[in-house]
Design an enzyme around this catalytic site. Structure first.
Site, PDB file in Angstrom:
ATOM      1  N   SER B 185       0.792  -1.232   0.000  1.00  0.00           N
ATOM      2  CA  SER B 185       0.000   0.000   0.000  1.00  0.00           C
ATOM      3  C   SER B 185       0.822   1.278   0.000  1.00  0.00           C
ATOM      4  O   SER B 185       0.329   2.329  -0.374  1.00  0.00           O
ATOM      5  CB  SER B 185      -0.945   0.009   1.196  1.00  0.00           C
ATOM      6  OG  SER B 185      -0.214  -0.042   2.402  1.00  0.00           O
ATOM      7  N   HIS B 213      -5.147  -4.621  -2.121  1.00  0.00           N
ATOM      8  CA  HIS B 213      -4.963  -3.567  -3.118  1.00  0.00           C
ATOM      9  C   HIS B 213      -4.868  -4.108  -4.547  1.00  0.00           C
ATOM     10  O   HIS B 213      -4.785  -3.331  -5.488  1.00  0.00           O
ATOM     11  CB  HIS B 213      -3.707  -2.744  -2.801  1.00  0.00           C
ATOM     12  CG  HIS B 213      -3.854  -1.905  -1.574  1.00  0.00           C
ATOM     13  ND1 HIS B 213      -4.355  -0.621  -1.594  1.00  0.00           N
ATOM     14  CD2 HIS B 213      -3.593  -2.182  -0.274  1.00  0.00           C
ATOM     15  CE1 HIS B 213      -4.381  -0.138  -0.372  1.00  0.00           C
ATOM     16  NE2 HIS B 213      -3.921  -1.065   0.453  1.00  0.00           N
ATOM     17  N   LYS B 244     -12.083  -1.505  -1.155  1.00  0.00           N
ATOM     18  CA  LYS B 244     -11.279  -0.721  -2.101  1.00  0.00           C
ATOM     19  C   LYS B 244     -11.905  -0.841  -3.498  1.00  0.00           C
ATOM     20  O   LYS B 244     -12.830  -0.104  -3.805  1.00  0.00           O
ATOM     21  CB  LYS B 244      -9.825  -1.162  -2.029  1.00  0.00           C
ATOM     22  CG  LYS B 244      -9.271  -0.983  -0.602  1.00  0.00           C
ATOM     23  CD  LYS B 244      -7.811  -1.212  -0.499  1.00  0.00           C
ATOM     24  CE  LYS B 244      -7.353  -1.251   0.950  1.00  0.00           C
ATOM     25  NZ  LYS B 244      -7.808  -0.165   1.812  1.00  0.00           N
TER      26      LYS B 244
END
Lengths: 81, 395
Positions: B185, B213, B244
């Site tokens: 990240s 991610h 996300k």
């Protein structure tokens, strides 16, 4: 298997480059407070010690390691497996 | 001395930040307008720091599904699945995410943070060992601690260091859990997964990949780095988040091991928390269908990522090594990073300010997260503003 008394001089040698010039390392020396290491330097010291003794020090054990003696005893414990 | 005295250093650090006139860690979004725009400090601001990779937070299908579930199933579940029972929709979401990965077993958690807490703490307990990448997310650290296993860090993305530490463990390597992330990240780099799988097999360890991610971002079907690398069958477990790319809330773990199902009975973060609320579950299911049926979103995300990466690189910024939706510009010190972050905000651009100790190697970062929903016009404005700030602060 290395004993604590055999580990200690090697530990002093490994730590020496991280101590200020003229500073005399003792068993009671506090690694962070007296050597003035920041968190990045602590990691560097640990990596060097781990490679020297061919061990991995678990993160869980770090809070119990304050002095050179604590570190030496931890190394002895890990070498014994 | 009181319990609150320990917060004094935090108070001092906060006061230091406030002297600059702004606290980047206490920002208020006054009104959210779209996946890429909000009103902040009274002005329309482009959001380039919200991990909304596919821009799906306002998708009509997800909103409608959430609204219908809200009306039909109520606002919440009022307790845990173990005590109150699972709603049918919890099971359906687990089937949807399992099917997405082509895996037989899936468990859904209330947040991504809890997915790591729940899976890691249940898998590796006292007597076991965890080998975790040094740049792992806080939820991984916390999940490891909760389980009580010995936690050993290996150097970030350094397979030789990982192998060295597996060798040192001897027979204990068979009871060792290796944890890596699909995309990290802070700098947006990826784990060298093919090599890690080889080492894992050699030493008989177990491998878990956090695709928080990389879900929706990497792989032909958006399943993440394991899919992109072609090693899904060799990864023992994948954890991820719905918060996300999927624009929702919640987390999950999937696996090919039948024993994975038993984690439900051993995982305190699963057992002792309220289950995800029906509207969130319904929106998430809708969004999983969208990312399966609209691969063009991923293509757009990558086009936009290349645009911003090349733009910042051309301006002379030092960036993370890999092009991707996380683009971190390295700034020489905290004072400059804060001043530049503030100027970006005044110019209608919100990015993440990341400073030590949260960052690797003590870096100060202006971290951008790109969205498929960013327009050409927005990206041009972001690149131009970064160029102006480079000339002003870093010339």
């Amino acid at each position: 298997m290395m004993s604590y008394s055999e580990i200690l001089p090697q530990l002093f040698d490994t730590l020496k480059p991280f101590a200020k010039e003229g500073f005399r390392l003792k068993e009671s020396t506090e690694l962070v407070a007296e050597l003035g290491l920041d968190s990045l330097q602590v990691m560097q010291v640990l990596l060097k010690i781990e490679d020297h003794f061919d061990i991995s020090i678990p993160l869980n054990n770090l809070p119990n390691i304050r002095t050179v003696k604590d570190l030496g005893e931890e190394i002895e414990k890990l070498l014994k497996g | 001395m009181s319990l609150f005295d320990k917060f004094l250093p935090i108070q001092e650090a906060r006061n230091e930040l406030l002297k600059s006139g702004v606290n980047p860690f206490h920002l208020t979004v006054e009104k959210i307008i779209s996946p890429t725009e909000a009103i902040i400090n009274g002005q329309t601001t482009i959001l380039v720091g919200t991990n909304n990779y596919l821009g799906l937070t306002f998708h009509p299908d997800s909103i409608l599904a959430g609204q219908q579930a809200l009306a039909q199933e109520g606002t919440g579940t009022t307790g845990s699945r173990m005590a109150n029972g699972s709603f049918a929709s919890h099971r359906e979401l687990e089937k949807a995410i399992a099917d997405f990965y082509g895996a037989p077993y899936a468990i859904v958690f209330s947040t991504g943070y809890q997915a790591n807490l729940g899976v890691l703490s249940a898998l590796a307990g006292p007597g076991d060992t965890i080998l975790m990448d040094g740049d792992s997310h806080a939820s991984i650290y916390d999940g490891c601690r909760l389980g009580g296993a010995d936690i050993i860090r290996f150097k970030h993305n350094d397979v030789a260091d990982l192998e060295k530490r597996l060798r040192r463990l001897g027979d204990r390597s068979h009871r060792t859990l290796i944890i890596v992330e699909g995309i990290y990240s802070m700098l947006g780099d990826r784990a060298p997964l093919a090599e890690i799988v080889e080492v894992k097999k050699k030493y008989g360890a177990t491998l878990i990949v956090d695709e928080a991610h990389s879900l929706g971002v990497l792989g032909p079907h958006g399943r993440g780095l394991a899919e992109e690398t072609g090693v899904e069958q060799d990864v023992d477990c994948i954890v991820g988040t719905f918060s996300k790319s999927l624009g929702s809330t919640g987390g999950f773990g999937i696996s090919f091991h039948p024993e994975f199902e038993l984690i439900r009975y051993a995982s305190r973060p699963y057992i002792f928390t309220a289950s995800p609320c029906p509207s969130v579950v319904a929106s998430t299911r809708a969004t999983i269908r969208i990312i399966q049926s609209q691969p063009e979103l991923r293509r757009q995300l990558w086009n936009n990522s290349h645009h911003l990466y090349e733009g910042l690189k051309k301006s002379g910024y030092t960036l993370g090594a890999e092009v991707g939706p996380i683009i971190a510009a390295m700034i020489p010190n905290k004072e400059l990073a804060l001043a530049m972050w503030q100027q970006l905000l005044e110019n209608g651009i919100y990015v993440n300010l990341m400073i030590p100790p949260a960052t690797p190697n003590g870096e100060c970062l202006l971290r951008c997260s790109v969205s498929a929903a960013h327009t050409e016009k927005q990206l041009v404005h972001i690149c131009q503003t970064f160029q102006t700030l480079k000339d002003k602060f870093l010339a």
